[in-house]
Design a protein around this motif. Structure first.
Motif, short mmCIF file in Angstrom:
data_model
loop_
_atom_site.label_atom_id
_atom_site.label_comp_id
_atom_site.label_asym_id
_atom_site.label_seq_id
_atom_site.Cartn_x
_atom_site.Cartn_y
_atom_site.Cartn_z
N TRP A 1 -12.14 82.41 -27.53
CA TRP A 1 -13.32 82.10 -26.72
C TRP A 1 -13.04 80.90 -25.82
N THR A 2 -13.45 81.00 -24.57
CA THR A 2 -13.32 79.88 -23.63
C THR A 2 -14.67 79.36 -23.16
N LYS A 3 -15.69 80.17 -23.28
CA LYS A 3 -17.02 79.76 -22.83
C LYS A 3 -18.06 80.64 -23.49
N LYS A 4 -19.29 80.19 -23.41
CA LYS A 4 -20.43 80.98 -23.88
C LYS A 4 -21.02 81.68 -22.68
N SER A 5 -21.05 83.00 -22.72
CA SER A 5 -21.52 83.78 -21.59
C SER A 5 -22.96 83.42 -21.26
N ILE A 6 -23.26 83.38 -19.97
CA ILE A 6 -24.62 83.08 -19.53
C ILE A 6 -25.60 84.16 -19.96
N LEU A 7 -25.09 85.35 -20.28
CA LEU A 7 -25.96 86.45 -20.70
C LEU A 7 -26.63 86.16 -22.04
N PHE A 8 -26.07 85.25 -22.83
CA PHE A 8 -26.68 84.90 -24.11
C PHE A 8 -27.97 84.10 -23.92
N GLU A 9 -28.29 83.71 -22.69
CA GLU A 9 -29.57 83.08 -22.43
C GLU A 9 -30.72 84.08 -22.49
N LEU A 10 -30.37 85.37 -22.37
CA LEU A 10 -31.39 86.41 -22.58
C LEU A 10 -31.75 86.44 -24.06
N PRO A 11 -33.02 86.42 -24.40
CA PRO A 11 -33.41 86.30 -25.81
C PRO A 11 -32.98 87.47 -26.69
N TYR A 12 -32.76 88.63 -26.08
CA TYR A 12 -32.42 89.82 -26.85
C TYR A 12 -30.92 90.12 -26.85
N TRP A 13 -30.12 89.35 -26.10
CA TRP A 13 -28.72 89.71 -25.90
C TRP A 13 -27.91 89.70 -27.19
N CYS A 14 -28.16 88.73 -28.06
CA CYS A 14 -27.40 88.65 -29.30
C CYS A 14 -27.80 89.72 -30.30
N LYS A 15 -28.89 90.43 -30.03
CA LYS A 15 -29.34 91.49 -30.95
C LYS A 15 -28.81 92.86 -30.55
N LEU A 16 -28.20 92.96 -29.37
CA LEU A 16 -27.66 94.24 -28.93
C LEU A 16 -26.38 94.56 -29.68
N ARG A 17 -26.22 95.80 -30.08
CA ARG A 17 -25.00 96.23 -30.76
C ARG A 17 -23.87 96.48 -29.77
N LEU A 18 -24.22 96.87 -28.56
CA LEU A 18 -23.23 97.08 -27.50
C LEU A 18 -23.61 96.20 -26.32
N ARG A 19 -22.78 95.18 -26.06
CA ARG A 19 -23.06 94.24 -24.97
C ARG A 19 -22.17 94.49 -23.75
N HIS A 20 -20.92 94.84 -24.00
CA HIS A 20 -19.98 95.08 -22.91
C HIS A 20 -19.26 96.40 -23.19
N SER A 21 -19.28 97.30 -22.20
CA SER A 21 -18.64 98.60 -22.35
C SER A 21 -17.38 98.64 -21.50
N LEU A 22 -16.35 99.29 -22.01
CA LEU A 22 -15.08 99.40 -21.31
C LEU A 22 -15.13 100.55 -20.31
N ASP A 23 -14.62 100.31 -19.12
CA ASP A 23 -14.55 101.36 -18.10
C ASP A 23 -13.35 102.26 -18.42
#
Length: 355
Positions: A114-136
């Motif tokens: 880890w190098t940083k905390k993603s800004i997306l974690f400021e969303l209150p529900y982001w840490c509750k998602l089972r899939l946050r980033h999908s591979l293309d």
């Protein structure tokens, strides 16, 4: 109106920029996280040991043909958002961007990759998602295709069958039939493998390749009579796996079966190709069924339609000094012509063809 961000879809490099996880090194796989399936090779870092994903009582767990060792290690645990937040809590306060205090530093063991905390974690529900980033999948498919075709055709700069790759076999003391044979003058003899093709077979194979994609299920048919049956069978199973996971309708039981099937396919490929073949992009295929289980069919997640649309916009550019204006002008003209063609009389278009 309320909007919600379900997950992001990006290639592997952008994946690292958005998530904050470095996609290089021994822990390049963000899904495996600290459960490292990587090995140090002479030329690169190889992601082997896909026996992790097989059942614990599978016969291949006892085999030493893969890396010279018995492997009963359990499969990596998929981390939840809460687990990720706990790991991110070890990061120190950093000043991001161009800052005079920003200097290169070594990460501690607790920080992992880890190098940083993603800004997306400021969303209150982001840490509750089972899939946050999908591979293309289009980039994964392309890299696997390059690896296979480059190795089969022995393309310079693309093949994974190199001298260093053969020395990797000597380091792990496996597959002695492929070890380098040293001559008296200090040079080496590279022995033929099960996927080595003669020049005549390469020419006939290239004729079949013309205008055909690799993972569409057609290419492995062209390998019959050119490669050995076990090589052709493994590649055909890989093509069939891609066909199944790209379907627009998936059944839950089929996805669970594909999780085991892709592990077996990768293990078969490990017994065929050299360790240098298995970079992190090949390794990521093992997690595609899980993403299909959480995010739905891959046919609705890949970037093929967007890439085609962007390609058409690039073709609108006539003045490279003002590309935005060229695209805007050409797009408006196209929309006007499409609208007018709906009302043309006496001129056959695809809108009034049946009239």
């Amino acid at each position: 109106m309320h909007a919600i961000l379900l997950w992001t879809i990006n290639d592997f490099l952008v994946y690292g920029n958005i998530s904050g996880w470095v996609t290089k090194g021994y822990m390049a796989c963000p899904v495996c996280n600290k459960y490292i399936p990587s090995h140090k090779l002479r030329s690169k870092i190889g992601y082997l040991s896909h026996r992790y994903f097989l059942p614990h009582d599978h016969a291949w767990r006892k085999s030493k043909r893969f890396d010279g060792k018995v492997n009963y290690q359990p499969s990596p645990i998929l981390l939840t958002g809460v687990d990720v937040m706990q790991q991110l809590s070890h990061l120190k306060n950093l000043d991001y961007g161009k800052h005079p205090n920003n200097k290169k530093r070594s990460r501690s063991a607790e920080e992992l990759n880890w190098t940083k905390k993603s800004i997306l974690f400021e969303l209150p529900y982001w840490c509750k998602l089972r899939l946050r980033h999908s591979l293309d999948v289009i980039h994964i498919e392309k890299n696997i295709c390059d690896n296979i075709l480059g190795t089969l055709l022995n393309l310079e700069g693309k093949t994974k069958d190199t001298i260093k790759a053969r020395l990797d076999l000597e380091d792990t003391k496996i597959r002695k039939e492929l070890h380098l044979v040293k001559r008296n003058d200090g040079s080496y003899i590279i022995l033929l493998t099960c996927y080595t093709m003669s020049n005549t077979k390469k020419k006939s194979f290239c004729k079949f390749l013309k205008g055909i994609k690799f993972l569409d299920g057609i290419l492995p048919i062209g390998m019959r009579g050119i490669l050995k049956k076990d090589v052709t069978a493994a590649l055909m199973e890989l093509g069939d796996f891609c066909h199944r996971i790209y379907r627009r309708t998936l059944i839950m039981d089929d996805i669970k079966k594909m999780c085991i099937d892709i592990s077996l396919i990768l293990c078969k490929l490990e017994m065929i190709f050299l360790p240098a073949f298995f970079d992190v992009m090949v390794h990521l295929v093992v997690y595609l069924p899980n993403e299909a289980l959480l995010g739905g069919p891959m046919a609705y997640q890949w970037m093929y339609p967007i890439q085609r649309f962007l390609g058409s916009l690039k073709r609108f550019v006539r003045n490279k000094a003002c590309p935005e204006g060229s695209i805007a002008e050409a797009y408006v003209v196209k929309e006007c012509l499409t609208f007018c063609s709906m009302y043309l009389r006496g001129i056959e278009t695809h809108f009034n063809m049946d009239e």
